[in-house]
Design an enzyme around this catalytic site. Structure first.
Site: not given
Ligand code: 0JX
Ligand code: SF4
Length: 323
Positions: A130, A102, A132, A273, A80, A18
């Protein structure tokens, strides 16, 4: 019938990185280039084993707390987000910080602050422990109550039932969150909703995309790490949408041959991610077992991009100007 016709792969789109993850990973890479190794990173920059291992090889050092970072060093905060107390700790330790939170997580922090200032009790839907959730709760610990699913609704205690708002973690299952919200609304009819969706566009889009192929899939493979909330949700969403079986894997070598017994159609996706190279690994693994060219099933297109953290942009600009 050809082997291709017999064994199909449906590849979900959108999937993978993302805008927030792309920005966070580039932030660490650019910081390494700009300032040189080591660059400290508080917590995993994103919840992906391969990303963390790759950045470690380039000179990033991942720590759990800012107190582990030597005085004067640079520390990057993960995508996060962090509680304000973490910014304070960094200042006290004379650390230079680069905040890769983010912007869509920051948006939820701002909402939490605003509603706390207006004296609301805030019901934060999210998963206990978590990062976040810990960061968002840190904005107003005395006002925010964690609601980790519908079973928590009965336990919530608020000061004034007419002054309650719900917010959420950005990476939850949309459907499960709505079930929790319905239960909260039943208990608190005056419950106020967030001004805009807290579950972010990327989380939502990846869930919609896997739903489109789940019913046709005998097996869904989600590429992602076990501690990645949005990736774990994709497995649950796939099963909820009719996939006969679904598993989360970090790497292709974790796919179990036994999962393929009697399987004709495999759905593949990845969490927010997850770098695409890991998906390619799974597709190659499937191709070696007689699965055909992946058929991409696109539910929507994504074009969002975020600019790099301002601290880094400033130094990159200064560097460019000095050349
Ligand atoms: O465990 P999450 O899905 O919040 O984090 P991840 O896998 O690092 O994904 C992208 C970061 C998301 C932040 O909102
Ligand atoms: Fe969504 Fe987290 Fe990616 Fe930001 S970092 S776009 S909040 S999944």
């Amino acid at each position: 019938m050809t082997a291709t016709a017999e064994r199909r792969v449906l590849l979900a789109a959108p999937r993978g990185y993302c805008a927030g993850v792309d920005r966070a990973v580039i932030t660490v890479e650019k910081a390494l280039e700009q300032y040189g190794a080591p660059i400290y990173v508080r917590k995993q920059i994103v919840h992906n084993k391969y990303v963390v291992q790759t950045l470690e090889k380039k000179g990033a050092i991942f720590v759990d707390e800012t107190e582990e970072v030597p005085e004067g060093a640079i520390v990057v905060f993960s995508a996060h987000g962090v509680a304000p107390s973490v910014h304070d700790e960094a200042k006290a330790g004379r650390l230079a910080t680069i905040d890769a939170t983010c912007p869509l997580v920051t948006k939820v922090h701002r909402e939490a602050n605003r509603f706390a200032d207006e004296d609301y009790d805030i019901l934060l839907i999210g998963h206990e422990g978590h990062e976040e959730v810990i960061g968002t709760m840190g904005e107003a610990p005395e006002r925010i109550h964690l609601v980790d699913g519908p079973e928590d609704v009965a336990k919530v205690k608020v000061r004034d039932e007419n002054k309650v708002v719900w917010l959420s973690q950005t990476t939850l299952s949309v459907d499960e969150t709505m079930t929790t919200v319905d239960a909260l609304k039943e208990r608190f009819p005056a419950l106020v909703s967030p001004p805009s969706d807290d579950i972010c566009y990327a989380t939502q889009n990846r869930q919609v995309a896997i739903k489109q192929i789940a019913a046709e899939a005998d097996l869904v493979i989600v590429v992602g790490s076990k501690n990645s909330s949005n990736s774990v949700r994709l497995v649950e969403v796939a099963l909820g949408a009719g996939a006969k079986d679904a598993h989360l894997v970090d790497f292709a070598d974790e796919v179990d041959e036994a999962w393929l017994d009697g399987v004709r159609t495999v759905g593949v996706t990845s969490g927010a991610s997850v770098p695409e190279v890991l998906v390619r690994g799974v597709l190659e693994w499937l191709a070696e077992r007689g699965f055909g060219e992946p058929e991409v099933v696109t539910s929507t297109e994504e074009h969002l991009q975020f600019s790099l953290p301002k601290e880094l942009r400033r130094d990159l600009r200064a560097e460019a100007a000095s050349k």
